[in-house]
Design a protein around this motif. Structure first.
Motif, PDB file in Angstrom:
ATOM      1  N   GLY A 169       0.825  -1.200   0.000  1.00 44.99           N
ATOM      2  CA  GLY A 169       0.000   0.000   0.000  1.00 44.99           C
ATOM      3  C   GLY A 169       0.863   1.255   0.000  1.00 44.99           C
ATOM      4  O   GLY A 169       1.971   1.266   0.515  1.00 44.99           O
ATOM      5  N   VAL A 170       0.322   2.302  -0.590  1.00 42.29           N
ATOM      6  CA  VAL A 170       1.003   3.591  -0.624  1.00 42.29           C
ATOM      7  C   VAL A 170       0.005   4.646  -0.181  1.00 42.29           C
ATOM      8  O   VAL A 170      -1.108   4.700  -0.688  1.00 42.29           O
ATOM      9  CB  VAL A 170       1.510   3.919  -2.052  1.00 42.29           C
ATOM     10  CG1 VAL A 170       2.161   5.282  -2.094  1.00 42.29           C
ATOM     11  CG2 VAL A 170       2.452   2.837  -2.537  1.00 42.29           C
ATOM     12  N   SER A 171       0.411   5.470   0.765  1.00 42.45           N
ATOM     13  CA  SER A 171      -0.445   6.558   1.236  1.00 42.45           C
ATOM     14  C   SER A 171       0.016   7.864   0.610  1.00 42.45           C
ATOM     15  O   SER A 171       1.204   8.181   0.617  1.00 42.45           O
ATOM     16  CB  SER A 171      -0.365   6.677   2.758  1.00 42.45           C
ATOM     17  OG  SER A 171      -0.794   5.485   3.355  1.00 42.45           O
ATOM     18  N   MET A 172      -0.941   8.609   0.039  1.00 37.84           N
ATOM     19  CA  MET A 172      -0.644   9.888  -0.596  1.00 37.84           C
ATOM     20  C   MET A 172      -1.792  10.848  -0.353  1.00 37.84           C
ATOM     21  O   MET A 172      -2.936  10.423  -0.217  1.00 37.84           O
ATOM     22  CB  MET A 172      -0.494   9.723  -2.111  1.00 37.84           C
ATOM     23  CG  MET A 172       0.759   9.079  -2.578  1.00 37.84           C
ATOM     24  SD  MET A 172       0.878   9.240  -4.374  1.00 37.84           S
ATOM     25  CE  MET A 172       0.808   7.525  -4.844  1.00 37.84           C
ATOM     26  N   PRO A 173      -1.490  12.149  -0.375  1.00 39.87           N
ATOM     27  CA  PRO A 173      -2.578  13.134  -0.304  1.00 39.87           C
ATOM     28  C   PRO A 173      -3.494  12.993  -1.520  1.00 39.87           C
ATOM     29  O   PRO A 173      -3.035  12.652  -2.624  1.00 39.87           O
ATOM     30  CB  PRO A 173      -1.840  14.479  -0.338  1.00 39.87           C
ATOM     31  CG  PRO A 173      -0.432  14.181   0.053  1.00 39.87           C
ATOM     32  CD  PRO A 173      -0.174  12.773  -0.386  1.00 39.87           C
ATOM     33  N   GLU A 174      -4.783  13.256  -1.314  1.00 40.80           N
ATOM     34  CA  GLU A 174      -5.773  13.085  -2.387  1.00 40.80           C
ATOM     35  C   GLU A 174      -5.429  13.887  -3.630  1.00 40.80           C
ATOM     36  O   GLU A 174      -5.593  13.404  -4.759  1.00 40.80           O
ATOM     37  CB  GLU A 174      -7.167  13.487  -1.881  1.00 40.80           C
ATOM     38  CG  GLU A 174      -7.785  12.466  -0.966  1.00 40.80           C
ATOM     39  CD  GLU A 174      -9.199  12.867  -0.547  1.00 40.80           C
ATOM     40  OE1 GLU A 174      -9.911  13.496  -1.351  1.00 40.80           O
ATOM     41  OE2 GLU A 174      -9.564  12.525   0.589  1.00 40.80           O
ATOM     42  N   LEU A 222      -2.508  14.741  -4.782  1.00 42.40           N
ATOM     43  CA  LEU A 222      -1.413  14.105  -5.498  1.00 42.40           C
ATOM     44  C   LEU A 222      -1.914  12.880  -6.267  1.00 42.40           C
ATOM     45  O   LEU A 222      -1.533  12.651  -7.419  1.00 42.40           O
ATOM     46  CB  LEU A 222      -0.298  13.715  -4.522  1.00 42.40           C
ATOM     47  CG  LEU A 222       0.997  13.192  -5.120  1.00 42.40           C
ATOM     48  CD1 LEU A 222       1.622  14.207  -6.073  1.00 42.40           C
ATOM     49  CD2 LEU A 222       1.983  12.841  -4.006  1.00 42.40           C
ATOM     50  N   VAL A 223      -2.794  12.102  -5.645  1.00 45.06           N
ATOM     51  CA  VAL A 223      -3.374  10.929  -6.308  1.00 45.06           C
ATOM     52  C   VAL A 223      -4.185  11.372  -7.527  1.00 45.06           C
ATOM     53  O   VAL A 223      -4.089  10.766  -8.602  1.00 45.06           O
ATOM     54  CB  VAL A 223      -4.247  10.100  -5.343  1.00 45.06           C
ATOM     55  CG1 VAL A 223      -5.011   9.009  -6.083  1.00 45.06           C
ATOM     56  CG2 VAL A 223      -3.400   9.501  -4.239  1.00 45.06           C
ATOM     57  N   ALA A 224      -4.968  12.440  -7.385  1.00 46.15           N
ATOM     58  CA  ALA A 224      -5.785  12.935  -8.501  1.00 46.15           C
ATOM     59  C   ALA A 224      -4.900  13.377  -9.660  1.00 46.15           C
ATOM     60  O   ALA A 224      -5.182  13.060 -10.824  1.00 46.15           O
ATOM     61  CB  ALA A 224      -6.679  14.083  -8.037  1.00 46.15           C
ATOM     62  N   ARG A 225      -3.813  14.081  -9.363  1.00 42.92           N
ATOM     63  CA  ARG A 225      -2.893  14.527 -10.411  1.00 42.92           C
ATOM     64  C   ARG A 225      -2.201  13.333 -11.068  1.00 42.92           C
ATOM     65  O   ARG A 225      -2.017  13.298 -12.278  1.00 42.92           O
ATOM     66  CB  ARG A 225      -1.867  15.500  -9.837  1.00 42.92           C
ATOM     67  CG  ARG A 225      -2.489  16.842  -9.480  1.00 42.92           C
ATOM     68  CD  ARG A 225      -1.522  17.797  -8.807  1.00 42.92           C
ATOM     69  NE  ARG A 225      -0.329  18.018  -9.615  1.00 42.92           N
ATOM     70  CZ  ARG A 225       0.822  18.446  -9.124  1.00 42.92           C
ATOM     71  NH1 ARG A 225       0.953  18.694  -7.835  1.00 42.92           N
ATOM     72  NH2 ARG A 225       1.851  18.637  -9.915  1.00 42.92           N
TER      73      ARG A 225
END
Length: 152
Positions: free
Chosen positions: A11-16, A18-21
């Motif tokens: 799993g990788v956690s990222m700010p939303e 950053l994920v959207a981009r």
């Protein structure tokens, strides 16, 4: 990736945002899913020249942009290329405008020598850009070096 390769899930956690981009970028590039895109990013990071052992044999390109009107620069660059002729496979020279030239050197050799050549190009007065990009790592040679076998 072959069917024989085993996969590891993590799993990788990222700010939303950053994920959207990231999702927008991979969609524009034609990826079917995030996993494929992340695998490609990791492969690219692993062939970053700064991450390699100095004796690693690689192939790639050195791209440079320079002002050919700067005194003696074209001659200096040609002499550098002659000094590294065993590492240079091919060259391409493009006239960008009246002053600037783009030159691409296709190279293959030890990463330390290719970095050295890139740095020697980059420090010349009139060179505005010089970058080494590695696109191939000679893995067989790397495996032999790790086992202590050396060939002439």
């Amino acid at each position: 990736m072959s069917n024989k390769d085993s996969l590891t899930r993590f799993g990788v956690s990222m700010p939303e945002e950053l994920v959207a981009r990231f999702d927008q970028m991979i969609t524009e590039q034609g990826y079917d899913n995030r996993s494929e895109a992340i695998r490609d990013l990791i492969r690219k990071a692993l062939i970053e020249p700064s991450q390699m052992a100095v004796s690693q044999t690689v192939a790639g390109t050195i791209v440079m942009v320079y002002d050919h009107h700067v005194s003696e620069l074209p001659i200096t660059l040609m002499e550098l290329q002659h000094n590294y002729h065993h590492d240079i496979i091919s060259t391409m020279h493009i006239h960008l405008n009246h002053e600037l030239c783009l030159e691409i050197l296709v190279v293959r050799g030890q990463i330390q020598r290719l970095r050295e050549l890139t740095n020697l190009i980059h420090i010349q007065k009139g060179v505005s850009y010089a970058e080494l990009s590695v696109t191939y790592i000679d893995q067989a040679e790397s495996d032999l070096a790790h086992r202590g076998h050396h060939h002439a």
